[in-house]
Design an enzyme around this catalytic site. Structure first.
Site: not given
Lengths: 414, 425
Positions: A336-338
């Site tokens: 989700w962060h990347g």
């Protein structure tokens, strides 16, 4: 419209002290309304619209259209699923709805990986926080606890200005209850008091502490570490601590602002940080760090996964079940962060940490049970063991933040 | 409820009031204080550069005559022959107020000057203009922001009258300056629109606040180069002044300080900045070019300002260390053509006090390191600067040529014997 939007000044939420001046000016009628026990819905909508517009004005104007399209997409999806759910409850339709709700975010996260780090045009500041809100709504509809959702409340929940760009992540039912019920005067005074304090504390965190750490420590340490090079060096340890502390003070400061402005608008947005570096173990850390995010993952990913795994008897051992669920939960958070190796490794490290933490707690429990049977005192728990636990947890999380920062990528591959 | 509100907002209100009182109580026109001024004059730090109060305080001192010396990294070379040391050691009637440090360029100086226009009006100044400023990408936002303070931008907005130079400066500002609350007004100036009375009012109000902050903070922590370097170095000077003896001392000091390398570079500088990377630098500067750069346009801003302020300026063009550039491959022909272009821009507009040292890079102990004047180089500069500042000078007549704001001028590559006929007025 686009040209006009591009010509407006861009106002990043809580970006500089001036922003608070504009914000408080706009908030004044809302505050007065709260004092006399009324919520001026139309004014509030206009106020939110203007500030959201300015968030995406100037060079970022494309994002404004992306936001509008996104809100349309989510609102239609939520209402369609709700009307479906009234009559049927097929799990595949539910999975499909969750997937479609997360779909824009998935594209935004995957796009840079396949396009030389170029950001997708459907992305905008805050998309992931909105996705948490809407996916949460769909899940609660499946559970049957969320019914009779209408267009306007959905939009105002998703587009709640103070928390739009980076949370804290609220829940629909809690938010809606606050929205419908204007706090009485005593409670609102409590809100105003806490808001005043939080804004001042936030100033101290974000504009003083985080700034000083960034300029006096993080920057110089990074420079020194890159100059020295190699796999690891002393300045990199400096980067580790200063980045971890910078992250906390910057983000906690931001969260304090968002909570304070929410409160001035009569919404009791949940807190995001609760002295995270005082945590005695990793589990406790996640109850103190970016709390609304970790609670979201706990409620909507971890618990549900454990439930499904247990119900279908996937693993015989329930510790394996929870371990597996930790891994999925934390890796998902990493993604989700990347989609980069450092975010994913960050998730992985925390999953491993949580599994080890669980194992250790089980061991301790068992030992103490045995000792009790044998008539012995339980294992010592005093200022030293507690201090050591805090120290260990602090250093582990700091190390994971070094991974999270992406600095190692710069050090090793550039 | 009133008590409750007071409990909530009272402390905040008190704090805000206290801050306002403390800041507004700071005196924006402090009395002359020679101790502070001589420290500020030799600090060469961005902090002093950005402070209107410090510059104004020194340059308007009636008892002591400070003269602005514009330049860049050479000011840091504070040896015995440094302009500040010479002025101190020989008790001259002037003291240099050093402005600039490595990274400062014409645009930096233009905005720095905005804070002291009354102080340079009808006065004198010295300007060391290095061809190294005129690189391809001379507009570096990071370098600009080191020397930029909001006060400069506000002072510019206050001073501007919508001339071509003002518009050009605003355009350049928007390219390199950090995002800020005054950018909207800068945009207006850049587009040739005039500011509303409300905006002018705002500029004055903000400027007053900024200047009070400046007055409150700037006098703290000024780098003390005066006591640490200038004063001890000045003790090495032969007394009384004797040019011949001075040259001998300079040569002697130069000899002593350049023993560990074959380039005539100061030992410490060589150890710190060259030794490690020496091999990699061989032939590295072959493709460097100073002939076409937007810096030529920015330089015109400075000239325009001097003309407007009727400031009598002496320009000094330094050379490069010949032994060093022979090693790095910097093109001497290119260097001379860029000097020619700079000189044309100066002389054709009436700036005739030009000290061209650009061909002296092979003289012994002329340079302290690779590109910075030292020992004998400082003295060569002083031979012109001292009489310029201490003897009566005729006020020059400037005729400004706006063609130097054009991209055609910035990009123009002169030939060795160019007469620049294209740019005649």
């Amino acid at each position: 419209m686009s040209q006009w939007l591009a010509s407006l000044p861009n106002l990043q939420p809580y970006g500089d002290p001036m922003y608070f001046g504009y914000l408080l000016l706009g908030l004044l009628p809302i505050i007065v309304g709260m004092f006399i026990g009324r919520r001026f819905q139309i004014y509030e909508a206009g106020f939110s619209f203007v500030f959201i517009l300015l968030m995406f004005a100037g060079p970022k104007w494309v994002q404004f259209y992306a936001l509008i399209a996104y809100i349309l997409w989510q609102t239609v999806l939520i209402l369609l699923y709700q009307s479906y759910r009234k009559r049927y409850d097929n799990k595949w339709v539910f999975y499909g709805a969750v997937f479609l709700s997360a779909f824009p975010l998935i594209i935004v996260k995957l796009h840079p990986v396949f396009n030389q780090n170029k950001a997708s045009i459907i992305g905008f500041l805050g998309i992931s926080y909105l996705t948490f809100k809407s996916v949460g709504m769909i899940m609660e509809m499946r559970d049957g606890v969320l019914k009779d959702v209408k267009i306007w409340p959905t939009v105002r929940f998703l587009m709640f200005m103070p928390t739009l760009s980076s949370g804290p992540i609220d829940r629909y039912r809690r938010f809606e209850a606050d929205y419908e019920q204007v706090p009485d005067r005593q409670r609102y005074l409590d809100f105003v008091q806490s808001a005043t304090w939080n804004i001042m504390l936030g100033f101290f965190y974000k504009f003083i502490v985080a700034y000083v750490i960034s300029v006096k420590f993080l920057g110089p340490f990074k420079k020194a570490a890159l100059l020295e090079g190699g796999l690891f060096n002393l300045p990199t340890i400096g980067v580790m601590y200063s980045y971890g502390l910078y992250l906390f003070f910057d983000f906690a400061g931001y969260s304090l602002f968002a909570i304070a402005i929410s409160k001035l608008m009569g919404i009791d947005t949940p807190i995001n940080f609760n002295k995270p570096f005082m945590a005695k173990n990793l589990k406790e850390f996640w109850n103190r760090w970016h709390m609304t995010l970790s609670f979201w993952f706990r409620d909507y990913v971890f618990m549900r996964l454990v439930l499904v795994l247990t119900r279908n008897k996937v693993f015989k051992n329930r510790n394996v079940t929870s371990g597996f669920a930790y891994m999925v939960d934390m890796l998902l958070m990493g993604f989700w962060h990347g989609v980069t190796w450092w975010y994913i490794l960050y998730g992985f490290l925390h999953a491993v940490g949580l599994i080890v933490n669980d194992w250790w707690l089980r061991q301790k429990k068992q030992k103490n049970r045995d000792r009790k049977k044998a008539g012995l005192e339980p294992l010592p728990s005093n200022w030293f063991t507690n201090g050591f636990a805090i120290f260990l947890t602090f250093n582990f999380t700091m190390f994971t933040f070094l991974v999270f920062s992406g600095f190692l990528n710069e050090l090793w591959f550039h | 409820m009133r008590k409750r509100l007071w409990l909530i907002f009272g402390p905040l209100l008190c704090a805000v009031l206290l801050i306002l009182v403390v800041i507004l109580a700071a005196n924006t026109q402090p009395k002359s204080n020679y101790k502070v001024e001589r420290k500020a004059a030799t600090a060469t730090s961005p902090r002093v550069f950005k402070s209107a109060i410090l510059k104004q305080q020194a340059l308007s001192d009636k008892q002591h005559r400070f003269v602005p010396f514009f330049g860049s990294s050479e000011w840091k070379r504070m040896d015995a022959m440094h302009p500040s040391t010479l002025a101190e050691g020989y008790h001259r009637s002037y003291r240099p107020f050093l402005l600039g440090q490595s990274g400062s360029t014409a645009l930096t100086h233009y905005f720095g000057m905005q804070q002291m226009l009354p102080q340079i009006q009808n006065k004198q100044a010295v300007f060391v203009i290095s061809p190294q400023w005129f690189i391809k990408n001379a507009d570096n936002p990071q370098a600009f922001s080191i020397f930029y303070s909001t006060g400069q931008g506000l002072d510019f907005l206050k001073n501007q009258t919508g001339t071509k130079a003002d518009r050009f400066a605003a355009q350049r500002f928007l390219k390199v300056a950090p995002q800020g609350s005054i950018n909207q007004m800068m945009k207006k100036v850049a587009n040739g629109k005039s500011l509303t009375p409300f905006e002018k009012h705002r500029i004055n109000a903000q400027l007053s606040l900024v200047n009070h902050e400046d007055a409150f903070f700037s006098k703290w922590r000024i780098e003390d180069n005066y006591n640490k370097k200038i004063l001890p170095e000045s003790k090495k000077l032969p007394q009384p002044y004797n040019r011949e003896k001075l040259g001998q001392v300079a040569t002697h000091l130069g000899q002593q300080s350049t023993t560990n390398n074959r380039f005539g570079i100061d030992n410490t500088f060589y150890n710190k900045r060259v030794r490690q990377s020496e091999k990699g630098l061989a032939g590295k500067q072959k493709s460097i070019n100073y002939e076409s750069s937007v810096e030529y346009n920015d330089f015109q801003l400075v000239l325009e300002q001097f003309a407007q302020s009727n400031t009598n300026v002496m320009f000094v063009i330094p050379p490069v260390n010949h032994k060093w550039v022979a090693y790095t491959g910097l093109n001497e022909g290119m260097y001379q053509r860029s000097v020619k272009k700079i000189e044309y821009q100066l002389r054709s507009q009436g700036f005739n006090n030009v000290v061209d040292l650009s061909k002296d890079g092979n003289k012994p102990y002329f340079m302290q390191d690779t590109i910075h004047l030292g020992w004998n180089g400082w003295l060569a500069m002083d031979d012109h600067v001292d009489p310029f500042l201490t003897q009566k000078q005729a006020q020059p007549k400037y005729k400004i040529n706006d063609k130097f704001f054009d991209a055609a001028w910035a990009n123009y590559r002169p030939t060795a014997s160019d007469n620049f006929s294209k740019f005649k007025q």
